[in-house]
Write an enzyme that holds these catalytic residues in place. Structure first.
Site, PDB file in Angstrom:
ATOM      1  N   LEU A   8      91.319  57.563  27.175  1.00  0.00           N
ATOM      2  CA  LEU A   8      91.517  58.987  26.882  1.00  0.00           C
ATOM      3  C   LEU A   8      91.145  59.232  25.425  1.00  0.00           C
ATOM      4  O   LEU A   8      91.623  58.530  24.530  1.00  0.00           O
ATOM      5  CB  LEU A   8      92.965  59.385  27.143  1.00  0.00           C
ATOM      6  CG  LEU A   8      93.308  60.876  27.016  1.00  0.00           C
ATOM      7  CD1 LEU A   8      94.473  61.237  27.936  1.00  0.00           C
ATOM      8  CD2 LEU A   8      93.629  61.294  25.584  1.00  0.00           C
ATOM      9  N   SER A  13      84.994  67.997  22.010  1.00  0.00           N
ATOM     10  CA  SER A  13      84.076  69.121  22.207  1.00  0.00           C
ATOM     11  C   SER A  13      82.849  69.028  21.311  1.00  0.00           C
ATOM     12  O   SER A  13      81.831  69.682  21.579  1.00  0.00           O
ATOM     13  CB  SER A  13      84.789  70.456  21.967  1.00  0.00           C
ATOM     14  OG  SER A  13      85.249  70.553  20.633  1.00  0.00           O
ATOM     15  N   ILE A  16      82.124  63.414  16.439  1.00  0.00           N
ATOM     16  CA  ILE A  16      82.429  62.019  16.764  1.00  0.00           C
ATOM     17  C   ILE A  16      83.066  61.910  18.136  1.00  0.00           C
ATOM     18  O   ILE A  16      82.756  60.988  18.906  1.00  0.00           O
ATOM     19  CB  ILE A  16      83.366  61.413  15.694  1.00  0.00           C
ATOM     20  CG1 ILE A  16      82.645  61.322  14.341  1.00  0.00           C
ATOM     21  CG2 ILE A  16      83.836  60.027  16.123  1.00  0.00           C
ATOM     22  CD1 ILE A  16      83.541  60.840  13.217  1.00  0.00           C
ATOM     23  N   GLY A  17      83.955  62.835  18.485  1.00  0.00           N
ATOM     24  CA  GLY A  17      84.629  62.760  19.772  1.00  0.00           C
ATOM     25  C   GLY A  17      83.666  62.859  20.935  1.00  0.00           C
ATOM     26  O   GLY A  17      83.764  62.103  21.915  1.00  0.00           O
ATOM     27  N   TYR A 154      94.739  67.474   3.752  1.00  0.00           N
ATOM     28  CA  TYR A 154      94.019  66.653   4.708  1.00  0.00           C
ATOM     29  C   TYR A 154      94.222  65.168   4.404  1.00  0.00           C
ATOM     30  O   TYR A 154      94.543  64.373   5.301  1.00  0.00           O
ATOM     31  CB  TYR A 154      92.534  67.004   4.675  1.00  0.00           C
ATOM     32  CG  TYR A 154      91.668  66.150   5.579  1.00  0.00           C
ATOM     33  CD1 TYR A 154      91.647  66.358   6.946  1.00  0.00           C
ATOM     34  CD2 TYR A 154      90.867  65.130   5.064  1.00  0.00           C
ATOM     35  CE1 TYR A 154      90.860  65.583   7.793  1.00  0.00           C
ATOM     36  CE2 TYR A 154      90.082  64.347   5.887  1.00  0.00           C
ATOM     37  CZ  TYR A 154      90.078  64.578   7.243  1.00  0.00           C
ATOM     38  OH  TYR A 154      89.301  63.801   8.067  1.00  0.00           O
TER      39      TYR A 154
END
Length: 281
Positions: A8, A13, A16-17, A154
């Site tokens: 998972l 979207s 990198i993902g 961040y």
């Protein structure tokens, strides 16, 4: 025949993902590609079709700041695939600013997505990963090792992620779960584009920080001109996913290794301060 292993991945979207989802599917994994807004899945689906792995990628809604969303997604995965062998925590959100001119709500929002979202998803996935003797891979950043100007919230979140995972790793190992953090440098992706920064407005509002912010923006634009592609950054993630004994900390480029190495050998902090101070001058 044993069923294919299932991974998972959050935040698929774009960037990198998306690249990690396609690469994992190409490596034979059943890939649960999650995103906050499933209406944004088209680029992923097109990339999956282009590489011939559309049948291995299953898009699902998952919002890492919504506990019910996380639980519902995991329930579906187990019901449909019977197992979860790996979790790749990739979802995140950038933020640019300095604390005097921002708000505590801005800081809390950055922590919610980049830190608490990772903690919540990891916590929910751990029983399934323990059953599979699986793996947790978290996409951090070189900003999880070195604090960077105008990235206070961040970097604070990424520092927290690395502290959490570094502490979890030996405990998880006792129940057969490997823990890895991956530290990319600059990556040419929509992660930065999605900030939608109005640079002139930022500089107009920066007051006494305007010269430093202007120098930082110029330096950042130059660094992203030499950035890795998302596919290049995703490759070490999938190597860590499939490797027998992955390292705890993985950088995605030679530049990232050198940069993080500055911090890991900097006992008094002077090397980092000397380096990052040049970014705001």
């Amino acid at each position: 025949m044993p069923s294919p292993k299932t991974v998972l991945i959050t935040g698929t979207s774009s960037g990198i993902g998306l690249a990690a989802a396609v690469t994992a599917a190409r490596a034979g994994w059943t890939t649960i590609a999650t995103m906050r807004d499933a209406a944004k899945a088209q680029p992923l689906l097109e990339a999956a079709a282009e590489h011939g792995v559309a049948d291995r990628i299953h898009v699902k809604h998952l919002d890492v700041v919504d506990a019910e969303s996380i639980a519902a997604c995991l329930d579906e995965v187990i019901a449909e695939h019977g197992r979860l062998d790996a979790l790749i925590n990739n979802a995140g959100a950038a933020q640019v600013g300095t604390i005097e001119q921002g708000s505590l709500d801005d800081v809390r929002a950055a922590m919610e997505v980049n830190f608490f979202g990772v903690v919540a998803t990891t916590r929910a996935a751990l029983p399934h990963l323990r059953a599979a003797r699986g793996r947790i891979i978290t996409v951090s950043s070189v900003g999880g090792a070195i604090g960077q100007p105008f990235n206070e919230a961040y970097c604070a979140a990424k520092f927290a992620v690395e502290g959490f995972m570094e502490s979890l790793a030996p405990v998880a190992a006792t129940v057969g779960v490997d823990v890895v953090v991956v530290e990319p440098g600059a990556v040419a992706s929509e992660f930065v584009t999605n900030l939608s920064l109005d640079v002139p407005a930022l500089l107009d509002a920066a007051g006494p920080y305007a010269p430093a912010l202007n120098a930082y923006i110029a330096r950042t634009q130059q660094s992203f001109g030499n950035a890795q592609s998302p596919a290049e950054a995703a490759a070490p993630i999938i190597e860590a996913l499939a490797g027998d004994r992955p390292a705890f900390r993985v950088q995605t480029s030679a530049w990232a290794r050198d940069f993080v190495g500055t911090k890991l050998t900097d006992l008094d902090g002077s090397a980092v301060q000397n380096l990052t101070s040049t970014w705001v001058r």
